[in-house]
Design an enzyme around this catalytic site. Structure first.
Site, PDB file in Angstrom:
ATOM      1  N   ASP A  30       0.858  -1.184   0.000  1.00 52.59           N
ATOM      2  CA  ASP A  30       0.000   0.000   0.000  1.00 52.59           C
ATOM      3  C   ASP A  30       0.895   1.235   0.000  1.00 52.59           C
ATOM      4  O   ASP A  30       1.852   1.320   0.797  1.00 52.59           O
ATOM      5  CB  ASP A  30      -0.893  -0.015   1.243  1.00 52.59           C
ATOM      6  N   ILE A  31       0.612   2.197  -0.896  1.00 52.40           N
ATOM      7  CA  ILE A  31       1.378   3.444  -0.918  1.00 52.40           C
ATOM      8  C   ILE A  31       1.006   4.272   0.301  1.00 52.40           C
ATOM      9  O   ILE A  31      -0.171   4.536   0.549  1.00 52.40           O
ATOM     10  CB  ILE A  31       1.096   4.236  -2.201  1.00 52.40           C
ATOM     11  N   ASN A  61      -2.900  12.951  -3.451  1.00 50.64           N
ATOM     12  CA  ASN A  61      -3.996  13.394  -4.316  1.00 50.64           C
ATOM     13  C   ASN A  61      -4.566  14.729  -3.859  1.00 50.64           C
ATOM     14  O   ASN A  61      -4.849  15.618  -4.674  1.00 50.64           O
ATOM     15  CB  ASN A  61      -5.104  12.341  -4.325  1.00 50.64           C
ATOM     16  N   ASP A  79      -1.757   9.931 -10.254  1.00 51.99           N
ATOM     17  CA  ASP A  79      -1.690   8.902 -11.290  1.00 51.99           C
ATOM     18  C   ASP A  79      -0.245   8.658 -11.722  1.00 51.99           C
ATOM     19  O   ASP A  79       0.157   7.513 -11.987  1.00 51.99           O
ATOM     20  CB  ASP A  79      -2.528   9.312 -12.502  1.00 51.99           C
ATOM     21  N   GLU A 110      -4.580   2.499  -4.350  1.00 53.33           N
ATOM     22  CA  GLU A 110      -3.136   2.483  -4.141  1.00 53.33           C
ATOM     23  C   GLU A 110      -2.674   1.151  -3.574  1.00 53.33           C
ATOM     24  O   GLU A 110      -1.609   1.039  -2.988  1.00 53.33           O
ATOM     25  CB  GLU A 110      -2.729   3.627  -3.192  1.00 53.33           C
TER      26      GLU A 110
END
Length: 337
Positions: free
Chosen positions: A218-219, A226, A235, A261
């Site tokens: 997971d980022i 965002n 993106d 993500e």
């Protein structure tokens, strides 16, 4: 929109509309070939066959334009297809009946039916064309008003029309299959492909006894990226993360984007220790350099089977649980289940 006999579910209707759009140019080319053949017969038959073909084309165009404005476009498409077949059948009747050199033209529109209307449509279409052929055979006296050379050109135009439509349908099928398993943004395999691969690995593990490991990733703080920098920049981060993950994997290890993500990596034949070491390499690869000027890190959770058959959902759930622990402990780390 409610399902109908021709489109038993909404996905079938969406595919029908998409297919009609994809077939527009190939269909025009196929009918153009038939039109050229009819035009060549004008000195022998007059203008009536050409007028019939033109009417069929007009009906197809009008039906395509009106399809998106009605609740059940499939019936409009079906009626326009049937009308075009009737027009071709009349052309066959005018050019010699059952012995007409252009009898094979009735096959050209039939090629598009399986991809547009499914099994029910195929049965109905084949039955409809069969009835047309039987009517021609019974009601029209066989003759040969066209010269002998037209037998060759009639067959070649049928061959060309079928080839054009078949190629378009093949490309459409390939595109649909690709879209079904690939994430459009990153080019990675998606959740559907993950489910299919887990089932394959489960069957293989039951036969070979091999272990299978999963890495959930997971980022970190992706929502903040965002919110503060915009979705376009987010993106860009996703695309680069996907690229970096792929560059560190073996040829038979597969990475999947399963959420905004969220990523999963499946490692056939790996245990917890090997998967944990790879996850650490992936973590270092992501954090090594900024992405589009932004520092990016990822958290990883690792799980593995003990060998033999397993339940894919349980394997992923264990990796997700370990990922949750990694994030709870401050992120940017690897935790094994």
């Amino acid at each position: 929109m409610e399902p109908t006999w021709l489109c038993p579910d909404l996905a079938a209707r969406d595919r029908l509309l998409d297919m009609d759009e994809r077939l527009r140019r190939p269909r025009a080319a196929a009918f153009g070939l038939l039109g050229a053949g009819v035009l060549a017969a004008v000195p022998h038959l007059g203008w009536r066959p050409l007028v019939l073909l033109a009417g069929a084309i007009v009906v197809l165009v009008v039906a395509s334009l009106a399809a998106k404005r009605v609740r059940t476009p499939e019936y409009g498409f079906a009626l326009s297809w049937a009308f075009s077949q009737v027009m071709l059948a009349i052309a066959v009747a005018l050019t010699g009946g059952i012995e007409s050199y252009v009898l094979s033209w009735l096959i050209v529109p039939l090629v598009t039916v399986p991809a547009r209307f499914g099994a029910r449509g195929v049965v109905a279409a084949v039955g409809f064309v069969t009835v047309l052929v039987l009517v021609i055979a019974v009601a029209v006296e066989p003759s040969h008003p066209l010269p002998q050379w037209y037998a060759t050109t009639g067959f070649l135009s049928t061959l060309a029309g079928v080839s054009i439509l078949s190629f378009a349908l093949m490309r459409s099928d390939v595109d649909h299959r690709t879209e079904a398993v690939l994430d459009g943004l990153t080019g990675m395999l998606n959740r559907r492909a993950l489910s299919e691969r887990l089932e394959e690995l489960r069957a293989q593990a039951g036969f070979t006894g091999q272990t299978v490991a999963a890495i959930a990733a997971d980022i970190d703080h992706f929502k903040r990226i965002n919110d503060e920098h915009g979705h376009a920049r987010g993106d860009t981060v996703l695309v680069e993360v996907a690229h970096r993950l792929r560059t560190r994997l073996r040829a038979f290890d597969l990475a999947y984007r399963v959420g905004g993500e969220e990523f999963v990596v499946l490692l056939p034949g790996a245990g917890v220790a090997e998967a944990t070491a790879l996850a650490a390499e992936l973590r270092d690869t992501i954090a090594a350099e900024p992405i589009d000027g932004l520092p990016v890190t990822m958290s990883f959770g690792v799980s593995a089977t003990s060998g033999g058959t397993f339940v894919g959902a349980e394997l992923l759930a264990e990796a997700d649980a370990a990922l949750y622990v990694a994030k709870a402990r401050g992120r940017d780390r690897v935790i094994a289940a």
